[in-house]
Design an enzyme around this catalytic site. Structure first.
Site, short mmCIF file in Angstrom:
data_model
loop_
_atom_site.label_atom_id
_atom_site.label_comp_id
_atom_site.label_asym_id
_atom_site.label_seq_id
_atom_site.Cartn_x
_atom_site.Cartn_y
_atom_site.Cartn_z
N GLN A 221 10.74 12.22 -86.26
CA GLN A 221 9.95 13.24 -87.89
C GLN A 221 10.75 14.63 -87.42
OE1 GLN A 221 8.60 9.90 -89.61
NE2 GLN A 221 8.44 8.76 -87.44
N GLN B 154 8.43 16.82 -88.76
CA GLN B 154 7.77 17.70 -88.36
C GLN B 154 7.88 17.04 -86.50
OE1 GLN B 154 5.45 20.47 -89.75
NE2 GLN B 154 6.51 20.57 -91.68
N SER B 155 8.29 16.68 -86.19
CA SER B 155 8.13 16.12 -84.70
C SER B 155 7.82 17.17 -83.50
CB SER B 155 9.43 15.54 -84.48
OG SER B 155 9.14 15.59 -82.89
N ASN B 156 6.53 17.24 -83.01
CA ASN B 156 5.54 18.22 -82.32
C ASN B 156 7.21 18.33 -81.19
OD1 ASN B 156 3.60 18.73 -83.67
ND2 ASN B 156 2.63 17.02 -82.79
N ALA C 49 10.40 17.66 -80.93
CA ALA C 49 11.93 17.89 -81.25
C ALA C 49 11.98 19.16 -81.21
CB ALA C 49 12.34 17.96 -82.54
#
Ligand code: PLP
Length: 332
Positions: free
Chosen positions: A73, A75-77, A79
C-alpha cells in the site's frame, strides 16, 4: 531437515530484539503478558520485515541481481524497509505501490523520499494489476541491462517466512533462559508470512505453543494462505513438520477497514503508551493488541497462561494517518 543457519543471510538489523514482561499491564489485567520488541529490529523505524528481508535479499544477491522491485500500500512498512535495506546492501529499490491511501510526504512516504526510492503508483485496488505493473517494470529494467529481483507483498515467500522461524527460535531461547513457558504467541497478520514462520519455528522446536494471528484487513481464505506458506516453508527446509489446519488460528479485528484506525486499536495504543511506555501503530499492532485485550476480556485465555505479543513495528503510520479520522481525534 536443512538447518535454517545453512541459508545465506545478510545482516540488516540488531538481533536479538528485547523480550520482557509487560509488568504494569500484566498487573493491571491480572495476566502474564510479555512482548517481543521486533519494532526495535534496528533498520529504519524497525519492524517485522527486517527478519524476512535478511533471507530474501541474500537470495537476490546470490542471484547477482542489482535491482529489487516490491509492492504494498502507499504507506507500506514492507516497501520502505525493502528500500532502506536495498540501500544498505547496495541494491537499487523500485516500489510499485497502490495509489489509494497516499497521504502526501509523511510517515513511510517521507522515509521513501529520504532513501530516494523510485516510487511508482498503480491506480487500482487489485494486486493482479499491481503484479502486472511489476512485471512491466522488470522488463523495463532488463532492457536497461539491469537484473531485477521481484519480492511479492510483505516478502511473504518461504525464504521470508524463514526469518520468522528463526525469530521464534530466538524468542524461545530468551524465554527458556528466564524459565518462562509460552502458551500463546499473538501477532498482527497481514500477508501471512510472519504467522507462517512462527508456526514453522515452533514446530521445529516441538512446542505446543498456540500462534494466534490477528487480521487487520479483510481477506478471503486467509487461513489457507498461511497454511500453504507454512507447508512451502517446510518444503524449503526439506522437512515435514506435521503442520495441520488446526495450527492456523486467526481472529479478525479490522474495525472500519484496512489502514483506518479503529476505536479498540486507538484505546490499545493509549493503554500501552500509558502503562508500558512504548508505541503501537494504528494499522497493525494497535488493532492486534486491541484484539488481544478483547480476547482477554472474553476469557479466551486461562489465568495462569503466558502470552507473548510480537510487536511487529509500524511506527511511521502513527504520524501518517489523517488527523480527521474520528478515532484519531480521540487521541487529542
Ligand atoms: C507487514 C506487517 C505486519 C504483518 O506481517 P505479515 O508477515 O505481512 O503478515 C504486521 N505488523 C506490521 C507493523 C507490518 O508492517
Amino acid at each position: 531437515m536443512k538447518e535454517i543457519t545453512s541459508f545465506p543471510k545478510v545482516s540488516l538489523g540488531c538481533f536479538p530484539t528485547p523480550f520482557y514482561k509487560m509488568e504494569n499491564l500484566s498487573r493491571k489485567l491480572d495476566m502474564s503478558i510479555y512482548v517481543k520488541r521486533d519494532d526495535l529490529s534496528g533498520l529504519a523505524a524497525g519492524g517485522n520485515k527486517t527478519r524476512k528481508l535478511e533471507y530474501v535479499l541474500a537470495d537476490a544477491m546470490a542471484q547477482k541481481c542489482d535491482t529489487v522491485i516490491t509492492t504494498g500500500q502507499a504507506q507500506s512498512n514492507h516497501a520502505v524497509l525493502t528500500a532502506v535495506a536495498c540501500r544498505k546492501v547496495g541494491l537499487e529499490p523500485i516500489l510499485v505501490l497502490k495509489k489509494r491511501g497516499v497521504t502526501g510526504i509523511k510517515g513511510n512516504m517521507l522515509l521513501n523520499k529520504i532513501v530516494d526510492a523510485d516510487v511508482r503508483f498503480v491506480d487500482s485496488d487489485h494486486y493482479e494489476d499491481v503484479y502486472r505493473e511489476m512485471d512491466l517494470v522488470a522488463e523495463e529494467q532488463e532492457q536497461k541491462n539491469r537484473r531485477p529481483y521481484q519480492i511479492p507483498l510483505g516478502a511473504s515467500v518461504p525464504l521470508g517466512c524463514l526469518g520468522y522461524a528463526a525469530g521464534v527460535i530466538e524468542l524461545f531461547a530468551q524465554a527458556d533462559q528466564r524459565g518462562t513457558r509460552i502458551d500463546h504467541i499473538v501477532c498482527a497478520s497481514g500477508s501471512g508470512g510472519t504467522q507462517a514462520g512462527l508456526i514453522v519455528g515452533a514446530k521445529i522446536l516441538n512446542k505446543d505453543t498456540k500462534i494466534i494471528g490477528i487480521l487487520t484487513s479483510p481477506e478471503q481464505d486467509f487461513d489457507k494462505l498461511v497454511y500453504n506458506l507454512a507447508l512451502d516453508t517446510c518444503k524449503l527446509l526439506e522437512t515435514d513438520l506435521n503442520i495441520s489446519k488446526e495450527d492456523i488460528i486467526l481472529k479478525e479485528y479490522i474495525g472500519p477497514g484496512y489502514g483506518l484506525p479503529s476505536a479498540e486499536g486507538t484505546s490499545a495504543i493509549k493503554l500501552v503508551a500509558c502503562t508500558e511506555g512504548f508505541l503501537l501503530d494504528p494499522v497493525y499492532t494497535g488493532k492486534a493488541f486491541g484484539g488481544l485485550l478483547s480476547l482477554i476480556r472474553e476469557g479466551y485465555f486461562k489465568k495462569n497462561e503466558t502470552i507473548v505479543f510480537i510487536h511487529t513495528g509500524g511506527l511511521p503510520a502513527l504520524f501518517a494517518v489523517d488527523a480527521d479520522y474520528e478515532s484519531k481525534q480521540e487521541l487529542k
